[in-house]
Design a protein around this motif. Sequence first.
Motif, PDB file in Angstrom:
ATOM      1  N   ASP A 145      37.787  43.425  39.876  1.00  0.00           N
ATOM      2  CA  ASP A 145      37.261  42.769  38.681  1.00  0.00           C
ATOM      3  C   ASP A 145      37.602  41.282  38.617  1.00  0.00           C
ATOM      4  N   ILE A 146      38.798  40.903  39.086  1.00  0.00           N
ATOM      5  CA  ILE A 146      39.239  39.517  38.958  1.00  0.00           C
ATOM      6  C   ILE A 146      39.956  39.090  40.234  1.00  0.00           C
ATOM      7  N   GLU A 147      39.572  37.935  40.757  1.00  0.00           N
ATOM      8  CA  GLU A 147      40.285  37.352  41.889  1.00  0.00           C
ATOM      9  C   GLU A 147      41.469  36.542  41.370  1.00  0.00           C
ATOM     10  N   LEU A 148      42.636  36.785  41.934  1.00  0.00           N
ATOM     11  CA  LEU A 148      43.842  36.019  41.649  1.00  0.00           C
ATOM     12  C   LEU A 148      44.344  35.413  42.957  1.00  0.00           C
ATOM     13  N   PRO A 149      45.041  34.283  42.876  1.00  0.00           N
ATOM     14  CA  PRO A 149      45.472  33.561  41.684  1.00  0.00           C
ATOM     15  C   PRO A 149      44.472  32.499  41.231  1.00  0.00           C
ATOM     16  N   LYS A 150      43.413  32.300  42.038  1.00  0.00           N
ATOM     17  CA  LYS A 150      42.438  31.267  41.696  1.00  0.00           C
ATOM     18  C   LYS A 150      41.061  31.726  42.137  1.00  0.00           C
ATOM     19  N   ASP A 151      40.209  30.820  42.583  1.00  0.00           N
ATOM     20  CA  ASP A 151      38.809  31.159  42.832  1.00  0.00           C
ATOM     21  C   ASP A 151      38.372  30.849  44.253  1.00  0.00           C
ATOM     22  N   ASP A 152      39.251  31.073  45.219  1.00  0.00           N
ATOM     23  CA  ASP A 152      38.929  30.740  46.602  1.00  0.00           C
ATOM     24  C   ASP A 152      37.605  31.352  47.046  1.00  0.00           C
ATOM     25  N   CYS A 153      37.378  32.592  46.644  1.00  0.00           N
ATOM     26  CA  CYS A 153      36.142  33.272  47.040  1.00  0.00           C
ATOM     27  C   CYS A 153      35.161  33.408  45.883  1.00  0.00           C
ATOM     28  N   ALA A 154      35.679  33.589  44.686  1.00  0.00           N
ATOM     29  CA  ALA A 154      34.785  33.774  43.534  1.00  0.00           C
ATOM     30  C   ALA A 154      33.937  32.539  43.260  1.00  0.00           C
ATOM     31  N   ARG A 155      34.390  31.366  43.686  1.00  0.00           N
ATOM     32  CA  ARG A 155      33.580  30.169  43.456  1.00  0.00           C
ATOM     33  C   ARG A 155      32.276  30.217  44.262  1.00  0.00           C
ATOM     34  N   HIS A 156      32.190  31.169  45.191  1.00  0.00           N
ATOM     35  CA  HIS A 156      30.986  31.309  46.017  1.00  0.00           C
ATOM     36  C   HIS A 156      30.112  32.477  45.571  1.00  0.00           C
ATOM     37  N   LEU A 157      30.339  32.992  44.371  1.00  0.00           N
ATOM     38  CA  LEU A 157      29.572  34.151  43.906  1.00  0.00           C
ATOM     39  C   LEU A 157      28.079  33.849  43.756  1.00  0.00           C
ATOM     40  N   ALA A 158      27.751  32.644  43.295  1.00  0.00           N
ATOM     41  CA  ALA A 158      26.330  32.304  43.173  1.00  0.00           C
ATOM     42  C   ALA A 158      25.647  32.404  44.529  1.00  0.00           C
ATOM     43  N   GLU A 159      26.320  31.900  45.558  1.00  0.00           N
ATOM     44  CA  GLU A 159      25.787  31.996  46.912  1.00  0.00           C
ATOM     45  C   GLU A 159      25.675  33.453  47.356  1.00  0.00           C
ATOM     46  N   ALA A 160      26.693  34.255  47.006  1.00  0.00           N
ATOM     47  CA  ALA A 160      26.661  35.668  47.396  1.00  0.00           C
ATOM     48  C   ALA A 160      25.493  36.388  46.756  1.00  0.00           C
TER      49      ALA A 160
END
Length: 798
Positions: free
Chosen positions: A322-337
């Motif tokens: 549900d949540i990536e910790l501790p930051k957004d290393d991969c989640a910042r690429h969700l739009a691309e995904a």
Amino acid sequence: MSAIYHDSSRPVSERVADLLARMTPEEKFAQMHALWLVLSEDGNHRERSDLSDEFAGVSTQAALAERLTHGIGQITRPLGTHIVDAQSGVRAANRLQKNLVEDTRLGIPALFHEECLVGLLCKDATLFPSSLNYGSTWDPALIKRAAQQIGEEARSTGCRQGLAPVLDVSRDVRWGRTEETFGEDPWLVGVMACAYVEGLQGEQGDILATLKHYVGHSFSEGARNHAPVHLGFCELNDTFLLPFEMAVKLAKAGSVMPAYHDIDNQPGHSDHFLLTTLLREEWGFDGIIVADYGGVSLLHQHHGVSHDAAESAALAFNAGLDIELPKDDCARHLAEAVERGLIPMAKIDEIVARVLGVKFRLGLFEHPYTDEHRIVLQSDAARQAARDVATRSLTLLENNGILPLRGAPKVAVVGPTADDPLALLSGYSFPVHLIISDMLEEISQVTTPLAALRQSLGEGNVRYAKGCHIIEKRMAGAPVFPGDASGKPMQQSPVSMDQSLIPQAVRAAQESDVVIACVGDLAGLFQSGTVGEGSDTDSLSLPGVQQQLLDALVNTGKPVVVVMTGGRPYNLQGLETRVAAWLIAWAPGQEGGYAIADVLTGYAEPQGRLVVSVPKSAGAMPYYYNHKLKSGGTPFAFHFGSRYPFGYGLSWTKFDYAPLVLLTQEVAIDGEIVLQLRVTNVGERRGSDVVQIYVRDKVASMVRPVQELKAFQRVDLSPGETATLTFTLPVDMLNFTRRDGKRIVEPGEFELRAGASSGDIRSTATVNVTGETRVLPVAWRMMSRCEISRQENSPSVD
């Protein structure tokens, strides 16, 4: 008219649906990760990664401000990332929260999380003992009380999710994170975990406990951090999943954190079966699943199961994260995904709905800010709970009669851990987790054994000599979390081999009546210490030259009392029978010095019982009491086994066990086993014992352990007093996992064993379970119970 999601009288489901419908994709993605910031009261917040570049602030700040306009799911360790006064830290967190609530389009508050395994990871918070100490008390009610105090400190500083407890089941004490476990028995780990979760979350459930590391993290290859785990599902379920199942079903834990390793080539952060099929669909878990720090990135950086960050994000979130910790290393690429078709927006909506639901249930929308004037740290209740855990966990392994100390002996307090406050703390305590060159201010609340013994025995009766170093200078510079570790060269061991201080210690011993030898290890992340996360070992000898120090002290002929602190048990290399006494204190926290002095002087009783076996040597590893018959080899290897087994611990007195009595010889397969045992204090002092009930399945359709703990009860008795203990064990607890993944109970004979430890069985009885093989329901009975009655002619215990 205000939006439905702002109306606290509406059902959470309606509020979630209303808010979700208003959100843009970018606002949804923002709820699926955290930011790791160094917060500032003036709003000049910085990302943690920017700290090394003091001149990078302007453009970074602009980028950060732009990202925050979309909101954020969580903020990582606002008070635990750097040394900051709690009031200042809360003001800085409130400043950020105000920006999110009042200046963003939808006003969604962030959830703040902190580490809290051994107390809140925050400057001036109470430094509690380690999880090994928790387990060694064999006292779930006490652990619940300690967790309640940790929860109070966390709430008062704005923390709404604690990254604890650790439910890993110890299998190999060479593993550095052994100190974080409750021990080697899966059911006892589950019992303690339930107590901790209930205490931390409280009756209101307004803070989330986080179960970690899901799952099998402690059975890594070679006991090395992050190493692969080789397990089939039957053993995984019976040993490593059991505590998680108990804490989810019985204690209603609010969050779960996957582990870094892979099991049979499947990384934990992308395991759909474990994260969704089992946890959510079969167990009914309805909380949030948060990544271990950097764990999503490791899918492409280390495991090699994805090509890039966007694919790693898709793998993890599709699996159940549900949540990536501790930051957004991969989640910042969700739009691309999403654009690449790796994850559908329907899955994004499902995840964000869960995240928002948790925030609504926690009351964050109604109470987003923390009152800086109501922060409570180091309360009398918290300090007392910490001291009680420390005292009741101290475990006496040897005693030739010298303890408790009598009269006013001249005592030499010797050893590298005697006056080192950091030696009493485990790896997830604030001073150790943030080791810098000078932590004196941050450890002032810690009382060392030397200081406490000077108070108890008098300054004039205590001589001190350090004897040797473990690590001469505690250094920063180790990675702060595992995602930082890739590509860094292997560092040299920091352990000191200097023997020049030993002669001074020998002189102090020769001039004294008794020697208190304080030895052990030092917690530190990633080899900045000798135990802790990433600080694994290849030996069970004391680090550095401590064994040489002990040899020299024993050879003086003076009685030597060994006090061992640290995060794993070590051997004494043959001195076990030559020392006068041996007390294990684990990492007893800020009150540990008082606890040690109280037990040494007889003010308190050594009530601890081992929750990890003390193996004969590193060659016995992995070793645990509930092994299979063939674990020792054929013939049994000479180095296999444990001199001090699971459940073992001495007291100031002795106890006699009458024969075990079964109230019924046959029990239906869906029934309960009831057995009774009389225990008498046959010594001259009042004391307590932990009566332990083990079970051996005589014949089963699959290989079973030689014995398994199924019940225990501490009983406190005056000299000559007798108590009758009546144990009730649901037959459900005799289950194991079949090849199809189902928990089953088979009919047949089961040997029940009552003992003072797994190696000291005093009485046995056999019960016959009748009926057909039974597949257990979802809500199977996981807990035994015990009632104590005392004979009317027994002395009063008032």
